[in-house]
Design a protein around this motif. Structure first.
Motif, short mmCIF file in Angstrom:
data_model
loop_
_atom_site.label_atom_id
_atom_site.label_comp_id
_atom_site.label_asym_id
_atom_site.label_seq_id
_atom_site.Cartn_x
_atom_site.Cartn_y
_atom_site.Cartn_z
N MET A 221 0.82 -1.18 0.00
CA MET A 221 0.00 0.00 0.00
C MET A 221 0.87 1.25 0.00
O MET A 221 0.56 2.22 -0.67
N ASN A 222 1.97 1.20 0.75
CA ASN A 222 2.86 2.36 0.79
C ASN A 222 3.44 2.68 -0.57
O ASN A 222 3.64 3.85 -0.90
N VAL A 223 3.70 1.65 -1.36
CA VAL A 223 4.25 1.88 -2.70
C VAL A 223 3.23 2.65 -3.54
O VAL A 223 3.59 3.60 -4.24
N PHE A 224 1.96 2.26 -3.46
CA PHE A 224 0.93 2.96 -4.22
C PHE A 224 0.83 4.43 -3.81
O PHE A 224 0.70 5.32 -4.64
N ILE A 225 0.89 4.67 -2.51
CA ILE A 225 0.82 6.04 -2.00
C ILE A 225 2.02 6.85 -2.47
O ILE A 225 1.88 8.00 -2.91
N ALA A 226 3.22 6.26 -2.41
CA ALA A 226 4.43 6.96 -2.84
C ALA A 226 4.39 7.27 -4.33
O ALA A 226 4.74 8.38 -4.75
N VAL A 227 3.97 6.32 -5.14
CA VAL A 227 3.89 6.54 -6.58
C VAL A 227 2.88 7.63 -6.90
O VAL A 227 3.14 8.52 -7.73
N GLN A 228 1.73 7.59 -6.24
CA GLN A 228 0.72 8.61 -6.48
C GLN A 228 1.25 10.00 -6.11
O GLN A 228 1.05 10.97 -6.85
N ALA A 229 1.95 10.11 -4.98
CA ALA A 229 2.51 11.40 -4.57
C ALA A 229 3.57 11.88 -5.57
O ALA A 229 3.61 13.07 -5.90
N ALA A 230 4.40 10.96 -6.06
CA ALA A 230 5.42 11.34 -7.04
C ALA A 230 4.78 11.81 -8.34
O ALA A 230 5.23 12.80 -8.94
N GLU A 231 3.72 11.13 -8.76
CA GLU A 231 3.02 11.53 -9.98
C GLU A 231 2.36 12.90 -9.83
O GLU A 231 2.18 13.62 -10.80
N GLU A 232 2.00 13.23 -8.59
CA GLU A 232 1.41 14.55 -8.33
C GLU A 232 2.47 15.63 -8.19
O GLU A 232 2.16 16.80 -7.97
N GLY A 233 3.74 15.23 -8.31
CA GLY A 233 4.83 16.20 -8.27
C GLY A 233 5.35 16.53 -6.88
O GLY A 233 6.05 17.52 -6.70
N LYS A 234 5.03 15.71 -5.90
CA LYS A 234 5.52 15.94 -4.54
C LYS A 234 7.02 15.70 -4.49
O LYS A 234 7.57 14.88 -5.21
N SER A 235 7.70 16.41 -3.60
CA SER A 235 9.16 16.31 -3.52
C SER A 235 9.59 15.02 -2.83
O SER A 235 8.83 14.40 -2.09
N ALA A 236 10.84 14.63 -3.08
CA ALA A 236 11.40 13.42 -2.47
C ALA A 236 11.50 13.56 -0.95
O ALA A 236 11.53 12.57 -0.23
N LEU A 237 11.57 14.77 -0.45
CA LEU A 237 11.61 14.98 1.00
C LEU A 237 10.20 14.88 1.62
O LEU A 237 10.06 14.52 2.78
N TYR A 238 9.19 15.19 0.84
CA TYR A 238 7.81 15.17 1.34
C TYR A 238 7.27 13.74 1.43
O TYR A 238 6.53 13.41 2.37
N ILE A 239 7.64 12.88 0.49
CA ILE A 239 7.04 11.54 0.39
C ILE A 239 7.30 10.68 1.64
O ILE A 239 6.36 10.08 2.16
N PRO A 240 8.52 10.61 2.18
CA PRO A 240 8.70 9.80 3.41
C PRO A 240 7.85 10.30 4.58
O PRO A 240 7.31 9.50 5.34
N ASP A 241 7.71 11.60 4.70
CA ASP A 241 6.87 12.15 5.76
C ASP A 241 5.41 11.77 5.55
O ASP A 241 4.70 11.41 6.49
N LEU A 242 4.97 11.82 4.30
CA LEU A 242 3.60 11.41 3.96
C LEU A 242 3.38 9.95 4.32
O LEU A 242 2.36 9.60 4.92
N LEU A 243 4.34 9.11 4.00
CA LEU A 243 4.22 7.68 4.29
C LEU A 243 4.17 7.41 5.79
O LEU A 243 3.40 6.55 6.25
N ARG A 244 4.94 8.15 6.57
CA ARG A 244 4.89 7.98 8.04
C ARG A 244 3.52 8.35 8.58
O ARG A 244 2.99 7.68 9.46
N ARG A 245 2.92 9.40 8.04
CA ARG A 245 1.58 9.80 8.50
C ARG A 245 0.52 8.80 8.04
O ARG A 245 -0.39 8.47 8.79
N LYS A 246 0.63 8.31 6.83
CA LYS A 246 -0.37 7.40 6.27
C LYS A 246 -0.33 6.02 6.92
O LYS A 246 -1.36 5.38 7.08
N ARG A 247 0.87 5.56 7.32
CA ARG A 247 0.96 4.20 7.85
C ARG A 247 0.17 4.02 9.14
O ARG A 247 -0.20 2.92 9.49
N GLU A 248 -0.07 5.11 9.84
CA GLU A 248 -0.88 5.03 11.06
C GLU A 248 -2.33 4.69 10.75
O GLU A 248 -3.07 4.27 11.63
N HIS A 249 -2.75 4.89 9.52
CA HIS A 249 -4.14 4.67 9.14
C HIS A 249 -4.34 3.45 8.24
O HIS A 249 -5.47 3.17 7.85
#
Length: 121
Positions: free
Chosen positions: A1-29
């Motif tokens: 699931m994390n891979v899907f979230i990371a790919v979606q964020a990258a496709e939306e143009g999110k930075s490489a520094l933003y994606i790990p933080d996003l994944l840490r927040r999402k994994r709680e849910h």
């Protein structure tokens, strides 16, 4: 699931520094259920006793394990054939659909092609 979230964020143009933080927040849910074929494998791994495994096999009990925050917990034990157990599991998931981001639902299966086809219907 994390891979899907990371790919979606990258496709939306999110930075490489933003994606790990996003994944840490999402994994709680992220939550998922695992339907185990029977108690045999849980017995072999030491998670249930010999008596539980014996009775579970006789009664055709299929445990559903709920995984949240990386910990596996028994959600429930349902007796009956595979389709009955799958219906109960799907009903449980659908009863919580108001809490689920619909674009983030995944169903995975392992070596059960006929079951996966049944779920798709």
């Amino acid at each position: 699931m994390n891979v899907f979230i990371a790919v979606q964020a990258a496709e939306e143009g999110k930075s490489a520094l933003y994606i790990p933080d996003l994944l840490r927040r999402k994994r709680e849910h992220i939550q998922f259920n695992v339907l185990v074929k029977g108690l045999e494998y849980l017995y072999k791994s030491g998670r249930v006793s010999n008596i539980h495994q014996l009775l579970g096999s006789m009664l055709r009990i299929r445990p559903i394990i709920y995984v949240n925050h990386g910990k596996g917990l028994f959600s429930c034990k349902i007796s009956g054939n595979k389709k009955r157990v799958l219906r109960k599991l799907l009903d449980s998931i659908l009863s919580q659909v108001h809490r689920i981001e619909q674009d983030q639902i995944s169903i995975a299966q392992s070596m059960e092609k006929d079951t996966a086809e049944w779920i798709q219907r």
